[in-house]
Design a protein around this motif. Structure first.
Motif, mmCIF file in Angstrom:
data_model
loop_
_atom_site.group_PDB
_atom_site.id
_atom_site.type_symbol
_atom_site.label_atom_id
_atom_site.label_comp_id
_atom_site.label_asym_id
_atom_site.label_seq_id
_atom_site.Cartn_x
_atom_site.Cartn_y
_atom_site.Cartn_z
ATOM 1 N N ALA A 158 16.092 -4.129 -7.559
ATOM 2 C CA ALA A 158 17.413 -4.759 -7.535
ATOM 3 C C ALA A 158 17.936 -4.988 -8.952
ATOM 4 O O ALA A 158 19.116 -4.743 -9.240
ATOM 5 C CB ALA A 158 17.340 -6.079 -6.772
ATOM 6 N N LEU A 159 17.059 -5.442 -9.852
ATOM 7 C CA LEU A 159 17.494 -5.667 -11.233
ATOM 8 C C LEU A 159 17.879 -4.352 -11.902
ATOM 9 O O LEU A 159 18.875 -4.274 -12.633
ATOM 10 C CB LEU A 159 16.373 -6.354 -12.024
ATOM 11 N N ALA A 160 17.111 -3.315 -11.639
ATOM 12 C CA ALA A 160 17.428 -2.008 -12.241
ATOM 13 C C ALA A 160 18.745 -1.486 -11.676
ATOM 14 O O ALA A 160 19.545 -0.880 -12.402
ATOM 15 C CB ALA A 160 16.300 -1.015 -11.976
ATOM 16 N N MET A 161 18.970 -1.718 -10.397
ATOM 17 C CA MET A 161 20.244 -1.296 -9.798
ATOM 18 C C MET A 161 21.403 -2.001 -10.507
ATOM 19 O O MET A 161 22.418 -1.378 -10.846
ATOM 20 C CB MET A 161 20.224 -1.608 -8.304
ATOM 21 N N GLY A 162 21.241 -3.289 -10.768
ATOM 22 C CA GLY A 162 22.303 -4.042 -11.461
ATOM 23 C C GLY A 162 22.516 -3.523 -12.873
ATOM 24 O O GLY A 162 23.655 -3.356 -13.322
ATOM 25 N N ALA A 163 21.423 -3.238 -13.566
ATOM 26 C CA ALA A 163 21.540 -2.690 -14.929
ATOM 27 C C ALA A 163 22.207 -1.322 -14.877
ATOM 28 O O ALA A 163 23.058 -1.000 -15.714
ATOM 29 C CB ALA A 163 20.156 -2.589 -15.579
ATOM 30 N N GLY A 164 21.840 -0.532 -13.883
ATOM 31 C CA GLY A 164 22.449 0.793 -13.719
ATOM 32 C C GLY A 164 23.945 0.686 -13.457
ATOM 33 O O GLY A 164 24.735 1.511 -13.926
ATOM 34 N N PHE A 165 24.332 -0.331 -12.724
ATOM 35 C CA PHE A 165 25.758 -0.561 -12.440
ATOM 36 C C PHE A 165 26.514 -0.789 -13.749
ATOM 37 O O PHE A 165 27.565 -0.195 -14.006
ATOM 38 C CB PHE A 165 25.890 -1.775 -11.511
ATOM 39 N N GLU A 166 25.942 -1.637 -14.587
ATOM 40 C CA GLU A 166 26.589 -1.918 -15.887
ATOM 41 C C GLU A 166 26.616 -0.656 -16.752
ATOM 42 O O GLU A 166 27.614 -0.356 -17.399
ATOM 43 C CB GLU A 166 25.837 -3.052 -16.595
ATOM 44 N N ASP B 97 24.578 7.377 -22.702
ATOM 45 C CA ASP B 97 23.457 8.097 -22.094
ATOM 46 C C ASP B 97 22.275 7.167 -21.902
ATOM 47 O O ASP B 97 21.292 7.225 -22.646
ATOM 48 C CB ASP B 97 23.065 9.286 -22.983
ATOM 49 N N ARG B 98 22.388 6.293 -20.930
ATOM 50 C CA ARG B 98 21.315 5.331 -20.695
ATOM 51 C C ARG B 98 20.945 5.332 -19.225
ATOM 52 O O ARG B 98 21.802 5.545 -18.363
ATOM 53 C CB ARG B 98 21.775 3.918 -21.062
ATOM 54 N N ILE B 99 19.690 5.029 -18.948
ATOM 55 C CA ILE B 99 19.282 4.874 -17.550
ATOM 56 C C ILE B 99 18.485 3.575 -17.399
ATOM 57 O O ILE B 99 17.961 3.028 -18.371
ATOM 58 C CB ILE B 99 18.444 6.068 -17.030
ATOM 59 N N ALA B 100 18.424 3.115 -16.164
ATOM 60 C CA ALA B 100 17.602 1.949 -15.839
ATOM 61 C C ALA B 100 16.433 2.427 -14.971
ATOM 62 O O ALA B 100 16.610 3.307 -14.124
ATOM 63 C CB ALA B 100 18.426 0.916 -15.085
ATOM 64 N N LEU C 240 24.423 5.568 -9.241
ATOM 65 C CA LEU C 240 24.018 4.862 -10.454
ATOM 66 C C LEU C 240 22.842 5.562 -11.135
ATOM 67 O O LEU C 240 22.001 6.172 -10.465
ATOM 68 C CB LEU C 240 23.639 3.414 -10.110
ATOM 69 N N PRO C 241 22.771 5.433 -12.472
ATOM 70 C CA PRO C 241 21.681 6.096 -13.215
ATOM 71 C C PRO C 241 20.380 5.279 -13.151
ATOM 72 O O PRO C 241 19.946 4.704 -14.145
ATOM 73 C CB PRO C 241 22.233 6.172 -14.641
ATOM 74 N N VAL C 242 19.794 5.247 -11.969
ATOM 75 C CA VAL C 242 18.588 4.442 -11.776
ATOM 76 C C VAL C 242 17.427 5.340 -11.344
ATOM 77 O O VAL C 242 17.555 6.120 -10.395
ATOM 78 C CB VAL C 242 18.793 3.347 -10.701
ATOM 79 N N LEU C 243 16.333 5.204 -12.049
ATOM 80 C CA LEU C 243 15.098 5.901 -11.663
ATOM 81 C C LEU C 243 14.199 4.897 -10.950
ATOM 82 O O LEU C 243 13.765 3.912 -11.546
ATOM 83 C CB LEU C 243 14.400 6.450 -12.921
#
Ligand SMILES: Cc1ncc(C[n+]2csc(CCOP(=O)(O)OP(=O)(O)O)c2C)c(N)n1
Ligand SMILES: [Mg+2]
Length: 340
Positions: free
Chosen positions: A119-127, A134-137, A163-166
């Motif tokens: 969930a936290l990575a999803m939120g970071a990916g949203f931002e 060029d950033r991923i969470a 979202l850019p989430v791995l």
């Protein structure tokens, strides 16, 4: 992968192992207050995935976070001091084993609440998707976290918004999902294959050997490219058999620190029921065998081990010499107001 790259990755894995062997030894001497979890047996996943990341990427980890933190380049002395509750720890000794974090390293928070990391990575990916760049969470989480509705919501939203989430699901119940099939503590989940869950959200997914550093590194690198290209989230399941020392409530280093000589037979493998783990699964020994097969002499691995062990000696001495936080620190960095 070039042999030099493999050697660097293996040394990072070995540092992760030597770090946690210390933690277990220090806990045995009463230096660790409360519960703690170790990442032993899963080092290849953390080292390889984190090696594929960029400096501005963000990572979120779990109760089994020590390995991720060290793989990301944390100072072992600051990490060890944190686990020992000392003032020189990365969080001033206030977070302990379950909450190793350092915003400078792109690890702003570690959640021991299952489902928290996705969930936290999803939120970071949203931002990240909003602000560009060029950033991923990355979310590291266990098979058990997929029992949580929160994890499934994170998959859904990451898929909907591309979202850019791995999502890195470290399945350490490999071959046995759930207590019903002998996994421990094991997830109780109504699916036979964990990758059926991302598949339901049309999320690109892959299921990998969690002990093969080269395959993991290549998959993580591919995933990052797709994420940066805006193709939506990626889900990696990395399968490892559970380390024998993690079968009970407390980590049990019953054969002592691993001897690299076991990779080639220079040192005999331990006998008994744990022999198979050393022979077939330990990612440190498996990586060492691959390096020797690629022409690296075993003596070079021993030399690297000696350097890492000396670094850990120094880290341990620093951590043990550090003071505990002073009483006033208990009221710092808290949200609640202070009564007078
Ligand atoms: C929301 C929530 N429920 C229960 C727990 C207690 N708990 C801690 S670890 C764990 C099992 C976790 O399994 P998994 O995610 O597969 O991680 P592993 O320990 O196997 O690496 C449980 C149930 C928790 N931390 N958070
Ligand atoms: Mg698990």
């Amino acid at each position: 992968m070039q042999t030099t790259e493999k050697m660097a990755l293996w040394q990072r894995m070995l540092l992760m192992r030597r770090f946690e062997e210390r933690v277990i030894a220090l806990a045995g001497k009463g230096h660790v207050a409360g519960h703690y979890h170790v990442y032993i047996g899963q080092e290849a996943t953390g080292a390889a995935v984190i090696d594929a990341l960029g400096p501005a990427d963000m990572l979120f980890s779990t109760h089994r976070n020590h390995g991720h933190f060290i793989a990301r380049g944390a100072d072992p002395a600051a990490a060890l001091a944190e686990i020992l509750g000392r003032a020189t720890g990365c969080n001033g000794g206030m977070g302990g084993s379950l909450h190793l974090a350092d915003p400078q390293l792109g690890m702003p928070h570690t959640s021991a609440v299952l489902g928290g990391a996705p969930a936290l990575a999803m939120g970071a990916g949203f931002e990240m998707a909003r602000s560009g760049g060029d950033r991923i969470a990355v979310a590291f989480f266990g098979d058990g976290a997929l029992e949580e509705g929160l994890a499934l919501e994170a998959l859904n939203m990451a898929a909907l918004w591309k979202l850019p989430v791995l999502f890195v699901c470290e399945n350490n119940s490999a071959g046995a999902i759930g207590a019903a099939k002998g996994g421990y503590p094991g997830s109780i989940i109504g699916t036979e294959r964990l990758t059926a869950l991302p598949a339901a959200f049309n999320i690109r997914h892959v299921s990998l050997d969690g002990n093969h550093m080269e395959g993991l590194r290549a998959a993580a690198s591919d995933a990052r490219k797709a994420l940066i290209a805006g193709e939506g989230p990626v889900f990696m399941e990395t399968n490892t058999p559970r380390w024998f020392g993690n079968q009970g409530l407390w980590p049990d280093l019953r054969h002592g620190p691993v001897d690299i000589g076991m990779a080639t037979g220079e040192t005999p493998l331990p006998g008994g029921p744990d022999a198979d783990w050393f022979a077939a699964h330990d990612p440190i020994l498996r990586g060492a065998r691959e390096l020797v097969a690629a022409g690296v002499p075993l003596s070079a691995l021993h030399q690297a081990d000696a350097r890492i062990t000396a670094d850990m000696d120094a880290a341990e001495a620093l951590a043990l010499a550090a003071p505990f936080p002073d009483r006033a620190a208990a009221l710092r960095n808290i949200f609640a107001g202070q009564s007078t």
